[in-house]
Design an enzyme around this catalytic site. Structure first.
Site: not given
Ligand SMILES: *Cc1c(COP(=O)(O)O)cnc(C)c1O
Length: 398
Positions: A125, A190, A213-214, A357
């Site tokens: 991400f 992560d 939040y996921k 997705r």
């Molecule tokens: C959803 C997600 C984020 C989100 O980062 P925010 O700073 O909370 O917006 C970061 N890394 C990964 C791998 C994610 O899936």
């Protein structure tokens, strides 16, 4: 095997079926975006109402003492810890994942000052890699190396996602962690796309980050979390040395002095209302048997792949054990296909350049939902419903 009645029978025998009633889901929608924003738990509205009307409305500033607001980063951290294999006093909740990544990677670099390489994953991400680039730019004299280039021997820190946000491919956490540590580097996981979807255990890693939040259903903008292995509690430093990580925030001393333990990784004032929504979700998670969540997730994602068959090219691993709780497919007009699908009540999302997705959250998605989603997807493809001009223009958020 793959007919709808069979799916209904599987739903009837599903040990997790009662959890669906704990969520507010719009009529006529199959919501396959729980890997981006989890659905709303029924109990959340009342918990947030109470935080606003009773805690804030009646206690005002006193709420910091009487309602436990000040302690929330640690109390919620303790409640979240079992979901990532951690223990009490090892997790702090707050900020965003991006910020937690910055804190974790920076702390790791300070623990390995003799090394000058940060290993990251360019397919991860993007924010993870962006944060590393920003940190390396500030420090100067650091190399940011893609994990595909291999080699941890000269790495200070390795940052990887347990489950890839795009393809859903899953790393083997124990073996990668062992390899990284054996090379003398520090491991940061992560777990944004695995926590709440499977049994996660990053207790052997040095640091861990994730969002709530996921799959955890903490609500839009819910705070992130940071795990710090106890072996680093005495020496690890928080480069974002805000007052909430100070040993005595209310002494208002001139100089920063870190708190003991994981508290030093707190930064600023907790997001009290977001914490209340997360707390409601955690009330539910305490009752969730995670082994059953993973078993159902593997069954549902496999079912979806089987039903779609060769109508689309899978981007996810075909072996259920090697993927998270999502299924991704490739299509050159993926954006339009997804818009056509959403118009017909099946909500997934699109990730550039060509990925469709589908996040499958086992607490509120059943076998018949997956059947219906696949049937609608096949209809959109067979009849080329996505060719409609309405789907040609991209919206800001995909
Ligand atoms: C959803 C997600 C984020 C989100 O980062 P925010 O700073 O909370 O917006 C970061 N890394 C990964 C791998 C994610 O899936």
């Amino acid at each position: 095997m793959l007919d709808r009645d069979h799916c209904l029978a599987l739903d009837a025998g599903d040990p997790l079926r009662e959890f669906k009633d704990e969520f507010v889901l719009p009529e006529g929608v199959v919501y396959l975006v729980g890997n981006s924003l989890g659905a709303l738990p029924r109990r959340t509205a009342e918990r947030v109402r109470r935080a606003v009307a009773d805690e804030w409305g009646k206690e005002l500033v006193g709420g910091w003492n009487t309602e436990g607001w000040y302690e929330q980063p640690l109390t919620l951290g303790d409640r979240l810890a079992p979901l990532i294999g951690a223990g009490p006093g090892q997790v702090v909740v707050g900020n965003t994942t991006s910020i937690a990544i910055y804190q974790a990677v920076a702390a790791a670099l300070r623990l390995r000052p003799e090394r000058r390489v940060i290993v990251s994953d360019v397919r991860n991400f993007p924010t993870d890699h962006y944060m590393v680039q920003g940190l390396a730019g500030l420090l100067g004299d650091y190399e940011v190396r893609d994990v595909a280039a291999g080699g941890f021997e000269d790495a200070a820190v390795v940052l990887l996602g347990e489950v890839d946000y795009g393809t859903g491919a899953r790393h083997d956490v124990p073996s990668v962690t062992a390899e990284v540590r054996a090379a003398g580097a520090l491991m940061v996981w992560d777990v944004c796309h695995s926590v709440g979807a499977m049994e996660v255990d990053i207790s052997a890693a040095d640091f861990g980050v994730g969002c709530t939040y996921k799959y955890l259903n903490g609500g839009p903008g819910a705070p992130a979390f940071l795990y710090v292995n106890p072996r680093h509690h005495a020496a690890a430093e928080n480069v974002l040395s805000g007052w909430m990580g100070h040993a005595e925030p209310f002494a208002f001393e001139a100089d920063y002095r870190p708190a003991e333990g994981v508290r030093r990784f707190a930064v600023g004032t907790p997001h009290v209302l977001s914490m209340a929504a997360l707390e409601a979700a955690l009330d539910m998670w305490e009752r969730v048997p995670m082994g059953q969540v993973r078993a159902k997730s593997m069954a549902l994602t496999s079912l979806f792949i089987d039903l779609v068959g060769d109508a689309l090219e899978p981007a996810s691993p075909l072996d259920a054990a090697a993927r998270g709780s999502q299924v991704s497919f490739r299509h050159p007009d993926g954006y339009r296909v997804m818009r056509a699908l959403i118009d017909r009540g099946v909500h997934g999302d699109f990730r550039a350049p060509d990925i469709l997705r589908f996040g499958i959250a086992p607490l509120y998605i059943g076998y018949a939902d997956v059947y219906d989603a696949a049937a609608t997807l096949l209809e959109v493809l067979d009849q080329e419903l996505w060719q409609d001009e309405r789907y040609a223009h991209r919206r800001g958020v995909t």
